[in-house]
Each structure stands twice: as structure tokens, then as C-alpha cells.
Motif scaffolding. Structure first.
Motif, PDB file in Angstrom:
ATOM      1  N   ALA A  53       0.865  -1.192   0.000  1.00 43.62           N
ATOM      2  CA  ALA A  53       0.000   0.000   0.000  1.00 43.62           C
ATOM      3  C   ALA A  53       0.892   1.229   0.000  1.00 43.62           C
ATOM      4  O   ALA A  53       1.893   1.270   0.713  1.00 43.62           O
ATOM      5  N   ILE A  54       0.531   2.220  -0.789  1.00 41.91           N
ATOM      6  CA  ILE A  54       1.331   3.438  -0.804  1.00 41.91           C
ATOM      7  C   ILE A  54       1.052   4.213   0.481  1.00 41.91           C
ATOM      8  O   ILE A  54       0.034   3.989   1.142  1.00 41.91           O
ATOM      9  N   PRO A  55       1.949   5.123   0.887  1.00 46.67           N
ATOM     10  CA  PRO A  55       1.750   5.839   2.146  1.00 46.67           C
ATOM     11  C   PRO A  55       0.387   6.518   2.219  1.00 46.67           C
ATOM     12  O   PRO A  55      -0.146   7.007   1.212  1.00 46.67           O
ATOM     13  N   ALA A  56      -0.161   6.532   3.436  1.00 47.52           N
ATOM     14  CA  ALA A  56      -1.480   7.139   3.648  1.00 47.52           C
ATOM     15  C   ALA A  56      -1.388   8.658   3.503  1.00 47.52           C
ATOM     16  O   ALA A  56      -0.300   9.230   3.529  1.00 47.52           O
ATOM     17  N   VAL A  57      -2.553   9.274   3.382  1.00 46.94           N
ATOM     18  CA  VAL A  57      -2.616  10.738   3.297  1.00 46.94           C
ATOM     19  C   VAL A  57      -2.663  11.284   4.726  1.00 46.94           C
ATOM     20  O   VAL A  57      -3.551  10.921   5.489  1.00 46.94           O
ATOM     21  N   PRO A  58      -1.707  12.140   5.113  1.00 43.18           N
ATOM     22  CA  PRO A  58      -1.706  12.650   6.498  1.00 43.18           C
ATOM     23  C   PRO A  58      -2.997  13.393   6.820  1.00 43.18           C
ATOM     24  O   PRO A  58      -3.490  14.186   6.019  1.00 43.18           O
ATOM     25  N   PRO A 109      -9.140  11.481   7.640  1.00 37.68           N
ATOM     26  CA  PRO A 109      -9.906  10.522   8.448  1.00 37.68           C
ATOM     27  C   PRO A 109     -10.608   9.471   7.603  1.00 37.68           C
ATOM     28  O   PRO A 109     -10.996   8.423   8.114  1.00 37.68           O
ATOM     29  N   PRO A 139      -6.862   2.363   0.272  1.00 41.40           N
ATOM     30  CA  PRO A 139      -5.525   2.842  -0.096  1.00 41.40           C
ATOM     31  C   PRO A 139      -5.160   2.414  -1.508  1.00 41.40           C
ATOM     32  O   PRO A 139      -5.676   1.421  -2.022  1.00 41.40           O
ATOM     33  N   GLU A 140      -4.278   3.183  -2.116  1.00 47.38           N
ATOM     34  CA  GLU A 140      -3.788   2.784  -3.438  1.00 47.38           C
ATOM     35  C   GLU A 140      -2.612   1.841  -3.255  1.00 47.38           C
ATOM     36  O   GLU A 140      -1.912   1.893  -2.254  1.00 47.38           O
ATOM     37  N   GLU A 183      -9.519   7.386   5.394  1.00 46.69           N
ATOM     38  CA  GLU A 183      -8.811   6.097   5.377  1.00 46.69           C
ATOM     39  C   GLU A 183      -8.880   5.432   6.747  1.00 46.69           C
ATOM     40  O   GLU A 183      -9.003   4.220   6.851  1.00 46.69           O
ATOM     41  N   GLN A 184      -8.785   6.253   7.809  1.00 54.42           N
ATOM     42  CA  GLN A 184      -8.842   5.676   9.160  1.00 54.42           C
ATOM     43  C   GLN A 184     -10.208   5.072   9.457  1.00 54.42           C
ATOM     44  O   GLN A 184     -10.337   4.181  10.278  1.00 54.42           O
TER      45      GLN A 184
END
Lengths: 168, 128
Positions: free
Chosen positions: B28-33, B36, B45-46, B38-39
């Protein structure tokens, strides 16, 4: 039910930042408060120590009354090996610190919050307030479990809300 | 170090001559800071597929194992910024082989002079 789960998670997340801003995790390259919902994460995130992992289990629906009353059981799973610099000798104290943080987060007043609908976030929209509240019981702490070099505990909370018309 | 590099080259040569293939490690590529969505499980996630070659796939009875060249793994570690192969495999979603995603149950390395020359992955086939 989903809105109640989402609202409860956001409340816990926000309160944890206030109680201990240093309780954080790094998940997929991003630093965030040390609480996660297991069913919302990749399986690889599940065994993370030193954070609170929420697991939703039993759900009961009482259809009496004007709106169905939904009761969900939320389990907080957490474990710690203490700090590596101390060789883990402080793991008991580390678990006690997590107990105290969770107690503060759960029992802080008010033990309720306006229910929010977060579905709009999926389309870069906004959250919308709903008509009813989410409220929750006091926490019930489980036994300390020795899990290899970690001390673990599961604490449960009952989360309740009314199911509004058209809610998932 | 030279012995270890020799072991890596030898392992690569053996795998290539024995029908070595390319598999894709899906991460999974890094999450978007501060996102919420994704949380809360609202946004998926991509994913990024990293080619690992040479690799050999063994499937016997209910056990699926993948042998991957250390050179391929080390190249992926360098480009993705992971600390270790263990972390890479633990955080990966799985390995794509013949259009099927296999989950990684565990991993270990074979070593020469204290350095790995290949990695063994125990895989769990997808539920059909």
C-alpha cells in the motif's frame, strides 16, 4: 450502526490526543494518534504494540420504542513490551499507564457525543451532524495476559445509539 | 562481503536456470496525512506492485512457498526506503502470482557470511 462506530472512534481519537499527545503510531508512513480500528486497516497493522486497537464485536438491537436502540460492544485491545532501553523491565508500568489513559478517555464527561455521518468524506465531502447522540458505558478492564514478552489487556465498553431512519 | 555477493550471484544464477520468474510484491502506498476517510475505512488505499526477480514458486499439497533473490529484495528495500526485509514483507498486502494475490504468512532468509542471499516466503493462497 456504522455512524455510531465512526463517531465513537473519532471521539476517542480526539480525547487521546488531549490525554497523551505522545501516544502515536506510524501506520503506512503517517504519524497518527495511537488508536486504530482493526476492521478499517490492513491485516499487517493488527499486531502493533503500544496503541489501542478497537474491535467491534457483539451488536444488539432493541426494536421497542420510537427508534431501534442499538448496543455495540467495543473492545480495546492493547499490549506493550515496555521500553527497549530498559530491557522491558518497565512493561508493567507501561501497561498501567495505558490503563490510566484509556480510563481517562472513556470516563471523561460527557460520556456522549452528537452522532455524525462521515460518509461524505469518501467523496472529499464533509461530515454531517445527525439528530441523535452516541453514548457509552464505563470501561470494564479484563485480566492482564502475558503474551511472550508483552503484557496485554482487553477492555470493553458498551456503545449505544438510536438507529435513525435510513442509517446503515 | 565478496563471499556474500558471490552467494547472491550464485543463487540468482541457479534460480534463473531453474525457471526463475517475476512475481509482484503488492504494497500500500503511504497514507494521506490527516485524512480521516482512510482511518474510518471509507477510502481504499492505493497499491503499488514491485517486481521481484528471479523468484521460484513451489506449491505442494497445501503449502505454498516462494524463493526470492536477495538482490531483488535489496533493490526494493533501497528504492522504497524500508529498514529491513522483515518490515517490507510484514507490511506488504501480498504477492501476486499468476493474477492471484497470496498473503505472506512468514519470511526468513538463507545467509552466507551473515548476509542473506535469498528469502523464503510462506504464502497463503486466496480463498475461493
Amino acid at each position: 450502526m456504522q455512524n455510531a462506530k465512526d463517531t465513537f472512534y473519532e471521539v476517542i481519537c480526539g480525547r487521546l490526543v488531549g490525554v497523551n499527545p505522545e501516544r502515536t503510531i506510524v501506520l503506512r508512513g503517517v504519524v497518527r494518534p495511537g488508536v486504530l480500528v482493526e476492521e478499517n486497516e490492513l491485516l499487517s497493522a493488527i499486531a502493533l504494540p503500544d496503541c489501542f486497537r478497537l474491535e467491534w464485536s457483539v451488536a444488539k438491537v432493541d426494536p421497542g420504542g420510537k427508534m431501534p436502540l442499538v448496543t455495540l460492544q467495543c473492545s480495546f485491545l492493547y499490549e506493550t513490551a515496555g521500553s527497549a532501553i530498559n530491557g522491558g523491565i518497565d512493561r508493567g508500568r507501561a501497561l498501567a499507564a495505558m490503563d490510566a489513559e484509556l480510563q481517562s478517555v472513556i470516563s471523561a464527561l460527557p460520556q456522549n457525543s452528537l452522532k455524525m455521518n462521515y460518509a461524505g468524506l469518501a467523496f472529499r465531502g464533509v461530515t454531517t451532524a445527525m439528530s441523535t447522540n452516541v453514548w457509552w458505558s464505563d470501561s470494564v478492564f479484563g485480566e492482564t495476559v502475558v503474551n511472550n514478552d508483552r503484557l496485554a489487556r482487553t477492555t470493553t465498553v458498551q456503545v449505544m445509539s438510536y438507529q435513525e431512519a435510513g442509517e446503515l | 562481503m565478496q563471499s556474500s555477493n558471490g552467494a547472491i550471484r550464485l543463487a540468482d544464477a541457479v534460480m534463473q536456470s531453474g525457471g526463475g520468474r517475476t512475481v509482484l510484491l503488492r504494497i500500500a502506498i503511504p497514507a494521506v496525512p490527516g485524512d480521516p476517510a482512510e482511518q474510518l475505512g471509507l477510502a481504499t488505499p492505493e497499491y503499488q506492485d514491485i517486481a521481484l526477480a528471479p523468484a521460484t514458486f513451489h506449491k505442494a499439497n497445501s503449502v505454498s512457498k516462494l524463493l526470492v533473490s536477495a538482490s531483488a529484495v535489496h533493490e526494493a528495500l533501497g528504492s522504497l526506503g524500508f529498514d529491513s526485509a522483515d518490515v517490507l514483507f510484514e507490511t506488504a498486502v501480498g504477492v501476486m502470482i499468476d493474477d492471484l494475490i497470496y498473503k505472506i504468512k512468514n519470511s526468513y532468509s538463507s545467509q552466507a557470511v551473515g548476509l542473506p542471499y535469498c528469502y523464503w516466503l510462506t504464502l497463503e493462497p486466496p480463498v475461493r
